[in-house]
Structures are given as structure tokens and as C-alpha cells.
Design a protein around this motif. Structure first.
Motif, PDB file in Angstrom:
ATOM      1  N   GLU A 192      -3.210  -5.803 -11.098  1.00 31.76           N
ATOM      2  CA  GLU A 192      -2.858  -5.609  -9.808  1.00 31.76           C
ATOM      3  C   GLU A 192      -1.233  -5.017  -9.860  1.00 31.76           C
ATOM      4  O   GLU A 192      -0.590  -5.758 -10.578  1.00 31.76           O
ATOM      5  CB  GLU A 192      -2.695  -6.942  -9.149  1.00 31.76           C
ATOM      6  CG  GLU A 192      -4.231  -7.567  -9.125  1.00 31.76           C
ATOM      7  CD  GLU A 192      -4.313  -8.426  -7.702  1.00 31.76           C
ATOM      8  OE1 GLU A 192      -3.389  -8.523  -6.784  1.00 31.76           O
ATOM      9  OE2 GLU A 192      -5.285  -9.157  -7.796  1.00 31.76           O
ATOM     10  N   PHE A 193      -1.041  -4.127  -9.040  1.00 34.35           N
ATOM     11  CA  PHE A 193       0.194  -3.499  -9.194  1.00 34.35           C
ATOM     12  C   PHE A 193       1.022  -3.690  -7.741  1.00 34.35           C
ATOM     13  O   PHE A 193       0.276  -3.750  -6.777  1.00 34.35           O
ATOM     14  CB  PHE A 193       0.306  -1.773  -9.123  1.00 34.35           C
ATOM     15  CG  PHE A 193      -0.527  -1.770 -10.637  1.00 34.35           C
ATOM     16  CD1 PHE A 193       0.215  -1.628 -11.830  1.00 34.35           C
ATOM     17  CD2 PHE A 193      -1.838  -1.382 -10.625  1.00 34.35           C
ATOM     18  CE1 PHE A 193      -0.154  -1.303 -12.962  1.00 34.35           C
ATOM     19  CE2 PHE A 193      -2.482  -1.001 -11.911  1.00 34.35           C
ATOM     20  CZ  PHE A 193      -1.646  -1.000 -12.959  1.00 34.35           C
ATOM     21  N   PRO A 194       2.126  -4.051  -7.676  1.00 35.76           N
ATOM     22  CA  PRO A 194       3.018  -4.288  -6.546  1.00 35.76           C
ATOM     23  C   PRO A 194       2.981  -2.937  -5.583  1.00 35.76           C
ATOM     24  O   PRO A 194       2.933  -1.850  -6.500  1.00 35.76           O
ATOM     25  CB  PRO A 194       4.387  -4.615  -6.828  1.00 35.76           C
ATOM     26  CG  PRO A 194       4.513  -4.094  -8.456  1.00 35.76           C
ATOM     27  CD  PRO A 194       3.146  -4.133  -9.011  1.00 35.76           C
ATOM     28  N   PRO A 195       2.958  -2.790  -4.312  1.00 37.42           N
ATOM     29  CA  PRO A 195       3.074  -1.861  -3.537  1.00 37.42           C
ATOM     30  C   PRO A 195       4.381  -0.996  -3.928  1.00 37.42           C
ATOM     31  O   PRO A 195       5.549  -1.489  -4.018  1.00 37.42           O
ATOM     32  CB  PRO A 195       3.064  -2.130  -2.120  1.00 37.42           C
ATOM     33  CG  PRO A 195       3.309  -3.683  -2.310  1.00 37.42           C
ATOM     34  CD  PRO A 195       2.996  -4.188  -3.498  1.00 37.42           C
ATOM     35  N   GLN A 196       4.277   0.230  -4.080  1.00 34.06           N
ATOM     36  CA  GLN A 196       5.513   1.126  -4.036  1.00 34.06           C
ATOM     37  C   GLN A 196       6.419   1.294  -3.083  1.00 34.06           C
ATOM     38  O   GLN A 196       7.608   1.375  -3.088  1.00 34.06           O
ATOM     39  CB  GLN A 196       5.239   2.310  -4.965  1.00 34.06           C
ATOM     40  CG  GLN A 196       4.613   2.302  -6.273  1.00 34.06           C
ATOM     41  CD  GLN A 196       4.122   3.420  -7.243  1.00 34.06           C
ATOM     42  OE1 GLN A 196       4.378   4.536  -6.514  1.00 34.06           O
ATOM     43  NE2 GLN A 196       3.877   3.417  -8.258  1.00 34.06           N
TER      44      GLN A 196
ATOM     45  N   VAL B  63       6.429   0.445   1.417  1.00 29.33           N
ATOM     46  CA  VAL B  63       5.579  -0.211   2.595  1.00 29.33           C
ATOM     47  C   VAL B  63       5.383   0.863   3.493  1.00 29.33           C
ATOM     48  O   VAL B  63       6.272   1.693   4.034  1.00 29.33           O
ATOM     49  CB  VAL B  63       6.430  -1.499   3.248  1.00 29.33           C
ATOM     50  CG1 VAL B  63       5.937  -1.851   4.315  1.00 29.33           C
ATOM     51  CG2 VAL B  63       7.048  -2.418   2.113  1.00 29.33           C
TER      52      VAL B  63
END
Length: 102
Positions: A38-42, A44
Motif C-alpha cells: 500500500e502506497f500513500p497517495p502522492q 490529493v
């Protein structure tokens, strides 16, 4: 003799009765992803901003600017060269918010 047989004369004959390479009968290991990465959103992502969703003031400023630079021989937008009227229209276009204010 055909042309093909003349071309194949220099190739040695296939040797029959030779063993094929050994094939390993064991099953090959498979790679399995243990945990889903799982990657954090780059960034918004908000609602898509386009001319269709822009404020009427922004569209009006854009239309005035574009209509001017299409006919003005002194304005050349790619290099940022504008006549006095074109510069005012460009400032108005740049400073008009695209989103409608609540």
C-alpha cells in the motif's frame, strides 16, 4: 534438383537417436505476494477542473484574452509578448479564479 535442395546441401544431416535434454519433473516454485503493498497517495485529487466546470467569470476572461491574441498582430503568447490591451486581458485572465467562490 530443386533450388531448395541445392541450398540445403551444405547443412549436415540431423543425427537421429540422440537424447533430448533432461526435463526436471519437480514443480517449479511460484512467487506469491505475501502482503499487498500500500502506497500513500502522492497528491490529493479533487474534482477535475476544466473549462466546463469553471466559473463564468473565468470563462469570460479566457474568451476575451483568446479572442484578442488571435487577431492582434502585436501579441505573441508563446513568448509572452503582448500589446497594452493584451497585457491587461492576460492579467485579468491570470487573476480570475477558475473555481466559483462559495
Amino acid at each position: 534438383m530443386s533450388l531448395l535442395s541445392g541450398l540445403l546441401d551444405h547443412i549436415p544431416p540431423a543425427v537421429t537417436g540422440t537424447d533430448s535434454p533432461k526435463v526436471d519433473s519437480r514443480p517449479r516454485p511460484r512467487l506469491v505476494l505475501a502482503n499487498r503493498a500500500e502506497f500513500p497517495p502522492q497528491f490529493v485529487a479533487g474534482p477535475h477542473a476544466s473549462a466546463a466546470t469553471a466559473s463564468p467569470e473565468w470563462r469570460h476572461a479566457r474568451d476575451q484574452y483568446l479572442n484578442h491574441i488571435m487577431v492582434c498582430r502585436s501579441c505573441y503568447a508563446p513568448t509572452g509578448r503582448h500589446c497594452t490591451a493584451g497585457a491587461h486581458l492576460r492579467d485579468s485572465y491570470d487573476n480570475t479564479p477558475m473555481e466559483a467562490r462559495p
